[in-house]
Design an enzyme around this catalytic site. Structure first.
Site, PDB file in Angstrom:
ATOM      1  N   TYR A 482       0.847  -0.594   0.116  1.00  0.00           N
ATOM      2  CA  TYR A 482       0.158  -0.125  -0.282  1.00  0.00           C
ATOM      3  C   TYR A 482       0.377   0.800  -0.434  1.00  0.00           C
ATOM      4  O   TYR A 482       0.797   2.342   1.156  1.00  0.00           O
ATOM      5  CB  TYR A 482      -0.915  -0.310   1.241  1.00  0.00           C
ATOM      6  CG  TYR A 482      -1.464  -1.090   1.681  1.00  0.00           C
ATOM      7  CD1 TYR A 482      -2.472  -1.667   0.104  1.00  0.00           C
ATOM      8  CD2 TYR A 482      -1.662  -1.657   2.432  1.00  0.00           C
ATOM      9  CE1 TYR A 482      -3.062  -3.595   1.420  1.00  0.00           C
ATOM     10  CE2 TYR A 482      -2.203  -3.409   2.784  1.00  0.00           C
ATOM     11  CZ  TYR A 482      -3.003  -3.753   1.818  1.00  0.00           C
ATOM     12  OH  TYR A 482      -3.611  -5.292   2.547  1.00  0.00           O
ATOM     13  N   HIS A 483       2.276   0.955  -0.919  1.00  0.00           N
ATOM     14  CA  HIS A 483       2.650   2.581  -0.999  1.00  0.00           C
ATOM     15  C   HIS A 483       2.819   3.376  -2.469  1.00  0.00           C
ATOM     16  O   HIS A 483       3.920   3.391  -2.894  1.00  0.00           O
ATOM     17  CB  HIS A 483       3.983   2.421  -0.884  1.00  0.00           C
ATOM     18  CG  HIS A 483       4.388   2.117   0.885  1.00  0.00           C
ATOM     19  ND1 HIS A 483       5.442   0.979   1.676  1.00  0.00           N
ATOM     20  CD2 HIS A 483       3.591   1.453   1.891  1.00  0.00           C
ATOM     21  CE1 HIS A 483       4.894   0.710   2.611  1.00  0.00           C
ATOM     22  NE2 HIS A 483       4.539   1.049   2.814  1.00  0.00           N
ATOM     23  N   PRO A 484       2.032   3.518  -2.876  1.00  0.00           N
ATOM     24  CA  PRO A 484       1.940   4.333  -4.322  1.00  0.00           C
ATOM     25  C   PRO A 484       2.422   5.073  -4.040  1.00  0.00           C
ATOM     26  O   PRO A 484       1.645   6.480  -3.792  1.00  0.00           O
ATOM     27  CB  PRO A 484      -0.007   3.556  -4.885  1.00  0.00           C
ATOM     28  CG  PRO A 484      -0.691   4.398  -3.398  1.00  0.00           C
ATOM     29  CD  PRO A 484       0.293   3.062  -2.416  1.00  0.00           C
TER      30      PRO A 484
END
Length: 546
Positions: A482-484
């Site tokens: 969850y690191h876009p």
């Protein structure tokens, strides 16, 4: 618990052409910081628009509450990627916060800044003022470090950073096993050096999550010059003569317009910010024409340069007790809840992981290129509960992937979700690193004292042995962390969207301030760097206003 929820100063509806000095779009990790810092001047009017609702859900404020808030449409945008060839044509869920605090209200609470070289690289790419020495003061400015002040940490900021309130035997064994294969112990990955193994710190205080809504927005809520509007989804920006002057948004069933006297700050994240720009006619002309949007300002890099951390989750069964045993049965769940209610300790204070490792996937590298997140539990999907056996999870990701994806709108309807194409493992170097990373994970599992309690590899399984098989396992069993980032990149090249002052190239009155401006992803979790970006941007905006 309701007392923990942040309350905004006002939620009145604007008149037809309400004006503010600054309009901030998105009340997430960056937007809450911007709203606080810009409204510090009582003569400056600030409007904060948030598509989601208030952070009243009690699970937001319990650290382990991400099990309840992720994939919940009331708090999460519930994005889904397009089928991706690099991960066996699977689609991944991409949670993003749709609530005050944004993703800081439902993330894993882990406080990691990245490596000093990350920021020095930004500066070397032409982004003056973004080297490590220049950004460190902003990390310190936001932080209230429970361990005290030193050269790398601050104690006067609003963001609480504290040690974990949960320790378990399996985590201690994991740390000792990492040390046994040559990984040094390091209890501060945000200090002088990142490399090593240690316990994460988390954005929490006395057993409660410390989101940016709580840290930054809540203290500003009584300011008369700050207006916060929730359930207000931005549809497009209004431009005139290459200047952004207004915002059209949908609040419940009504379309409304507001105007900015000075600037509009777009802080809607790596998915939302490029979507709003494209819906406003700012982007690649050919793409916009294909989806029926008139191009009003050509910027081909909008939505490109998407980067994310892809983790391979290894699950090992154990003969010793793990959190699976503590939370599996209703009676034990009741006891866990009681412990938290009376002491604010125990499993409900769990961050997304307990132990980190930053290390090198192979010899000859000058700095760590992989990160481990160790959890003293295991599950196929968090919402489905833990496995019915003792086990722990050892997740490993490549810190600086070479693969690049994109975010693109698919129609002229601003309420329709964009298409997300991560293009995971499309670069050969990423394929090599992910295979080597799994090998490092297995070396740790084979070292004492961890090996003494491992009874078998449950995921991906010992049947995967050759490099080809390990790559296939990575394609099958990997997940996003969850690191876009990166979709409105900072720079001066043809694909850059903003300059080093975060001003959108070729336009006046518009900046992007969030994780989307990262030209390259940082070597670690992204929430702390996003807060830093907003702290620095607020100072730049204030200086420009003088």
């Amino acid at each position: 618990m309701s007392s923990q929820a942040s309350r905004a100063s006002s939620h009145q509806s604007p008149s037809r052409d309400s004006e503010y000095d600054y309009i901030v779009i998105g009340a997430g990790s960056a937007g809450c910081v911007m709203a606080n810092r810009l409204s510090e001047d009582p003569e400056t009017s600030v409007l904060l628009l948030e598509a989601g609702g208030r952070d009243w859900n009690p699970w937001i404020h319990v650290p382990v509450g991400y099990f309840k808030t992720m994939h919940n449409p009331a708090t999460d945008w519930c994005y889904m990627t397009e089928p991706d060839a690099g991960i066996a044509n699977r689609q991944l869920q991409w949670p993003r916060g749709k609530v005050l605090g944004g993703s800081s209200s439902l993330n894993g609470l882990l406080y990691i800044r990245g490596q000093r070289q990350d920021y020095d690289d930004w500066a070397q790419q032409g982004n003056e003022g973004w080297d490590y020495a220049s950004v460190l003061p902003y990390f310190k400015k936001s932080e209230r470090q429970s361990r005290g002040e030193d050269d790398y940490h601050g104690v006067d900021g609003p963001l609480r950073v504290s040690d974990l309130r949960l320790r378990r035997e399996i985590a201690e064994r994991f740390i000792e096993a990492a040390k046994a294969i040559g990984i040094p112990e390091n209890q501060d990955a945000n200090g002088k050096e990142q490399e090593g193994v240690g316990y994460f710190q988390q954005t929490a205080y006395k057993g409660f999550r410390w989101s940016t809504a709580k840290a930054f927005l809540r203290p500003a809520r009584k300011r008369k010059n700050l207006t916060v509007m929730t359930r207000a989804q931005t549809k497009k920006l209004l431009l005139d003569n290459k200047r952004a002057y207004g915002v059209v948004f949908q609040q419940r069933d009504e379309e409304k317009t507001v105007r900015a006297r000075k600037e509009i700050i777009l802080s809607s994240g790596a998915i939302g910010s490029p979507q709003i720009l494209q819906n406003s006619g700012i982007g690649d002309p050919e793409h916009l024409q294909d989806v029926g949007v008139e191009c009003v300002h050509e910027l081909p890099g909008v939505g490109e340069n998407l980067q994310d951390h892809l983790q391979v989750r290894l699950v090992f069964k154990t003969s010793c007790s793990t959190l699976n045993d503590e939370v599996r049965h209703p009676l034990k769940q009741f006891m866990v809840g009681t412990q938290y209610a009376f002491t604010r300790t125990g499993p409900l204070t769990l961050a997304a992981s307990q132990v980190y490792i930053f290390t090198k996937s192979r010899e000859g590298l000058d700095r760590p290129d992989i990160q481990f997140h160790m959890q003293p539990l295991s599950a196929d999907k968090p919402a489905e509960g833990v496995h019915p056996f003792s086990a722990f999870t050892s997740s490993v990701c490549q810190l600086r992937p070479h693969s690049r994806g994109r975010v693109r709108i698919t129609s002229s309807d601003p309420m329709k979700y964009p298409a997300i194409h991560p293009n995971y493992l499309s670069a050969e170097e990423d394929q090599k690193v992910v295979v080597d990373a799994v090998k490092v994970a297995r070396r740790i599992a084979e070292a004492k004292p961890l090996a003494e309690v491992i009874t078998g590899e449950y995921v991906p399984g010992e049947q995967f042995q050759t490099d080809e098989e390990l790559l296939d396992a990575a394609r099958q069993f990997s997940q996003t962390i969850y690191h876009p980032v990166g979709t409105c990149k900072m720079g001066s090249d043809d694909m850059a969207v903003v300059d080093a002052q975060l001003r959108v190239h070729g336009l006046k009155g518009l900046r992007v301030v969030d994780a989307s401006i990262m030209p390259t992803i940082v070597s670690g979790n992204t929430n702390a760097p996003t807060i830093m970006i907003a702290e620095k941007a607020a100072d730049m905006i204030k200086k420009d206003a003088v």
